[in-house]
Design an enzyme around this catalytic site. Structure first.
Site, PDB file in Angstrom:
ATOM      1  N   ASN A   9       0.866  -1.183   0.000  1.00 60.07           N
ATOM      2  CA  ASN A   9       0.000   0.000   0.000  1.00 60.07           C
ATOM      3  C   ASN A   9       0.900   1.230   0.000  1.00 60.07           C
ATOM      4  O   ASN A   9       1.507   1.555   1.007  1.00 60.07           O
ATOM      5  CB  ASN A   9      -0.901  -0.028   1.247  1.00 60.07           C
ATOM      6  CG  ASN A   9      -1.710   1.248   1.390  1.00 60.07           C
ATOM      7  OD1 ASN A   9      -1.858   2.015   0.444  1.00 60.07           O
ATOM      8  ND2 ASN A   9      -2.239   1.478   2.587  1.00 60.07           N
ATOM      9  N   TRP A  10       0.967   1.883  -1.144  1.00 57.68           N
ATOM     10  CA  TRP A  10       1.876   3.032  -1.283  1.00 57.68           C
ATOM     11  C   TRP A  10       1.325   4.308  -0.657  1.00 57.68           C
ATOM     12  O   TRP A  10       2.025   5.320  -0.636  1.00 57.68           O
ATOM     13  CB  TRP A  10       2.191   3.267  -2.762  1.00 57.68           C
ATOM     14  CG  TRP A  10       3.236   2.344  -3.317  1.00 57.68           C
ATOM     15  CD1 TRP A  10       3.994   1.447  -2.614  1.00 57.68           C
ATOM     16  CD2 TRP A  10       3.663   2.259  -4.681  1.00 57.68           C
ATOM     17  NE1 TRP A  10       4.849   0.794  -3.465  1.00 57.68           N
ATOM     18  CE2 TRP A  10       4.676   1.286  -4.737  1.00 57.68           C
ATOM     19  CE3 TRP A  10       3.282   2.907  -5.860  1.00 57.68           C
ATOM     20  CZ2 TRP A  10       5.308   0.941  -5.927  1.00 57.68           C
ATOM     21  CZ3 TRP A  10       3.917   2.571  -7.040  1.00 57.68           C
ATOM     22  CH2 TRP A  10       4.925   1.591  -7.078  1.00 57.68           C
ATOM     23  N   LYS A  11       0.065   4.294  -0.247  1.00 57.82           N
ATOM     24  CA  LYS A  11      -0.545   5.492   0.343  1.00 57.82           C
ATOM     25  C   LYS A  11      -0.291   6.704  -0.582  1.00 57.82           C
ATOM     26  O   LYS A  11      -0.341   6.552  -1.793  1.00 57.82           O
ATOM     27  CB  LYS A  11      -0.002   5.734   1.748  1.00 57.82           C
ATOM     28  CG  LYS A  11      -0.057   4.487   2.616  1.00 57.82           C
ATOM     29  CD  LYS A  11       0.201   4.757   4.059  1.00 57.82           C
ATOM     30  CE  LYS A  11       0.296   3.445   4.796  1.00 57.82           C
ATOM     31  NZ  LYS A  11       0.063   3.569   6.205  1.00 57.82           N
ATOM     32  N   HIS A  93      -9.511   1.378   4.696  1.00 55.03           N
ATOM     33  CA  HIS A  93      -8.242   1.487   5.425  1.00 55.03           C
ATOM     34  C   HIS A  93      -8.467   2.406   6.627  1.00 55.03           C
ATOM     35  O   HIS A  93      -9.262   3.350   6.559  1.00 55.03           O
ATOM     36  CB  HIS A  93      -7.171   2.060   4.488  1.00 55.03           C
ATOM     37  CG  HIS A  93      -5.793   1.965   5.066  1.00 55.03           C
ATOM     38  ND1 HIS A  93      -5.340   2.854   6.008  1.00 55.03           N
ATOM     39  CD2 HIS A  93      -4.790   1.076   4.866  1.00 55.03           C
ATOM     40  CE1 HIS A  93      -4.099   2.513   6.356  1.00 55.03           C
ATOM     41  NE2 HIS A  93      -3.746   1.441   5.676  1.00 55.03           N
ATOM     42  N   GLU A  95      -6.872   4.766   7.717  1.00 57.23           N
ATOM     43  CA  GLU A  95      -6.653   6.191   7.411  1.00 57.23           C
ATOM     44  C   GLU A  95      -7.890   6.783   6.727  1.00 57.23           C
ATOM     45  O   GLU A  95      -8.228   7.950   6.938  1.00 57.23           O
ATOM     46  CB  GLU A  95      -5.388   6.356   6.551  1.00 57.23           C
ATOM     47  CG  GLU A  95      -4.142   6.084   7.384  1.00 57.23           C
ATOM     48  CD  GLU A  95      -2.956   5.527   6.617  1.00 57.23           C
ATOM     49  OE1 GLU A  95      -2.919   5.609   5.379  1.00 57.23           O
ATOM     50  OE2 GLU A  95      -2.053   4.979   7.283  1.00 57.23           O
ATOM     51  N   GLU A 165      -5.861  -5.136  10.272  1.00 58.34           N
ATOM     52  CA  GLU A 165      -4.780  -4.178  10.519  1.00 58.34           C
ATOM     53  C   GLU A 165      -5.013  -3.464  11.844  1.00 58.34           C
ATOM     54  O   GLU A 165      -5.787  -2.488  11.904  1.00 58.34           O
ATOM     55  CB  GLU A 165      -4.744  -3.131   9.397  1.00 58.34           C
ATOM     56  CG  GLU A 165      -4.463  -3.706   8.037  1.00 58.34           C
ATOM     57  CD  GLU A 165      -3.759  -2.686   7.153  1.00 58.34           C
ATOM     58  OE1 GLU A 165      -2.681  -3.005   6.667  1.00 58.34           O
ATOM     59  OE2 GLU A 165      -4.287  -1.568   6.985  1.00 58.34           O
ATOM     60  N   GLY A 171       2.409   1.646  10.637  1.00 53.27           N
ATOM     61  CA  GLY A 171       3.395   2.716  10.503  1.00 53.27           C
ATOM     62  C   GLY A 171       4.084   3.070  11.811  1.00 53.27           C
ATOM     63  O   GLY A 171       4.758   4.091  11.903  1.00 53.27           O
ATOM     64  N   SER A 211       3.220  -2.863  10.089  1.00 51.96           N
ATOM     65  CA  SER A 211       4.679  -2.936  10.258  1.00 51.96           C
ATOM     66  C   SER A 211       5.276  -4.281   9.811  1.00 51.96           C
ATOM     67  O   SER A 211       6.212  -4.791  10.425  1.00 51.96           O
ATOM     68  CB  SER A 211       5.062  -2.626  11.713  1.00 51.96           C
ATOM     69  OG  SER A 211       4.668  -1.304  12.033  1.00 51.96           O
ATOM     70  N   GLY A 232       2.613  -1.343   4.187  1.00 50.88           N
ATOM     71  CA  GLY A 232       2.808   0.064   3.848  1.00 50.88           C
ATOM     72  C   GLY A 232       4.274   0.374   3.595  1.00 50.88           C
ATOM     73  O   GLY A 232       4.817   0.137   2.510  1.00 50.88           O
ATOM     74  N   GLY A 233       4.954   0.860   4.625  1.00 52.56           N
ATOM     75  CA  GLY A 233       6.330   1.370   4.518  1.00 52.56           C
ATOM     76  C   GLY A 233       7.282   0.455   3.767  1.00 52.56           C
ATOM     77  O   GLY A 233       8.035   0.909   2.896  1.00 52.56           O
TER      78      GLY A 233
HETATM   79  C1  PEP Z   1      -0.802  -0.057   5.815  1.00 48.62           C
HETATM   80  O1  PEP Z   1      -0.672   1.057   5.356  1.00 48.62           O
HETATM   81  O2  PEP Z   1      -1.797  -0.708   5.527  1.00 48.62           O
HETATM   82  C2  PEP Z   1       0.256  -0.600   6.678  1.00 48.62           C
HETATM   83  C3  PEP Z   1       0.086  -1.766   7.200  1.00 48.62           C
HETATM   84  O3  PEP Z   1       1.378   0.194   6.868  1.00 48.62           O
HETATM   85  P1  PEP Z   1       2.781  -0.249   7.540  1.00 48.62           P
HETATM   86  O4  PEP Z   1       3.157  -1.572   6.912  1.00 48.62           O
HETATM   87  O5  PEP Z   1       3.728   0.842   7.227  1.00 48.62           O
HETATM   88  O6  PEP Z   1       2.528  -0.425   9.011  1.00 48.62           O
END
Ligand code: PEP
Length: 246
Positions: A9-11, A93, A95, A165, A171, A211, A232-233
């Site tokens: 997920n590049w956000k 999500h 966010e 999640e 994050g 994470s 994500g990251g």
């Molecule tokens: C996400 O954005 O769905 C996520 C899980 O981010 P991260 O892996 O950075 O925690």
């Protein structure tokens, strides 16, 4: 047999040129398999170019609106995504829920509209730190899933990917232990079995997200009810993305 689904997920990161370069470099290193989906959920402005470049990667969207067309300034419709070859769309999500105020009624409409178009929602659920600390994770997640899947048939729900999640692990560098993640994903499967049947629940892919990195993904994927990850990251850098699917 349910699929393993690993999606980055590049956000709101990258620009079109850097996204194209990433897909050009990574796509040929991904094996396309019936039992494994590897994808990138990119910002909508990049999707058209990326779907043209990707042969093995699935290019997913991070959001959509449920109406087919109309006066909805700033929104992206399902027919728009479908025409450019997008098959998976992240829905709900944390966010989107927390920053943009998306509620379960809206998410239920999005899930149903995607399924009506024969597309797969990646439906996110998960609890805040305070809910986790009060021991109410399962109640919270079950309520989200019941509402978001309301009116979805047993046949259609098999196309939904559920992403568990925990918000406190997104994050933050705090990863839920594989055992905690497994416990909740198992609870989600049991809840699906109670809403539908065990046979249906056994066909739904359930991801863990929060994470996830190349260093911890193996232990997470070793859990019996975890069928993939939403990342994500660690999905933003080519080597680290490729490290997730080794
Ligand atoms: C996400 O954005 O769905 C996520 C899980 O981010 P991260 O892996 O950075 O925690």
């Amino acid at each position: 047999m349910r699929k393993q689904v690993i999606v980055g997920n590049w956000k709101m990161f990258k620009t079109n040129s850097s996204a194209i370069k990433f897909v050009e470099n990574v796509d040929s290193k991904i094996q396309s398999r019936d039992d494994l989906v590897v994808g990138i959920a990119a910002p909508s402005v990049m999707l058209s170019d990326l779907t043209k470049k990707a042969k093995n990667l699935k290019i997913a969207a991070q959001n959509c609106y449920f109406e087919k067309e109309g006066a909805f300034t700033g929104e992206v419709s399902i027919p728009m995504l479908q025409e450019i070859g997008v098959e998976y769309v992240i829905i709900g999500h944390s966010e989107r829920r927390d920053i943009f105020g998306e509620n379960d009624d809206l998410l239920n409409n999005k899930v149903k509209a995607l399924l009506a178009a024969n597309m797969s929602p990646i439906l996110c659920c998960g609890e805040s730190l305070s809910i986790y600390e009060s021991g109410k994770t399962m109640d919270h997640v079950k309520k989200q899933i019941s509402s978001d899947l309301s009116g979805v048939s047993a046949d259609d729900v098999k196309k939904v990917v559920i992403a568990y999640e925990p918000i406190w692990a997104i994050g933050t560098g705090k990863v839920a232990t594989p055992e905690i993640a497994q416990e909740v994903c198992k609870g989600i499967r049991e809840h699906l079995a109670s809403l539908y049947s065990q046979e249906v629940a056994d066909e739904v892919s359930i991801q863990y997200g929060g994470s996830v990195k190349p260093e911890n993904i193996k232990d997470i994927l070793a859990q019996s009810d975890i069928d993939g990850t939403l990342v994500g990251g660690a999905s933003l850098v080519e080597d680290s993305f490729l490290g997730l699917i080794k």
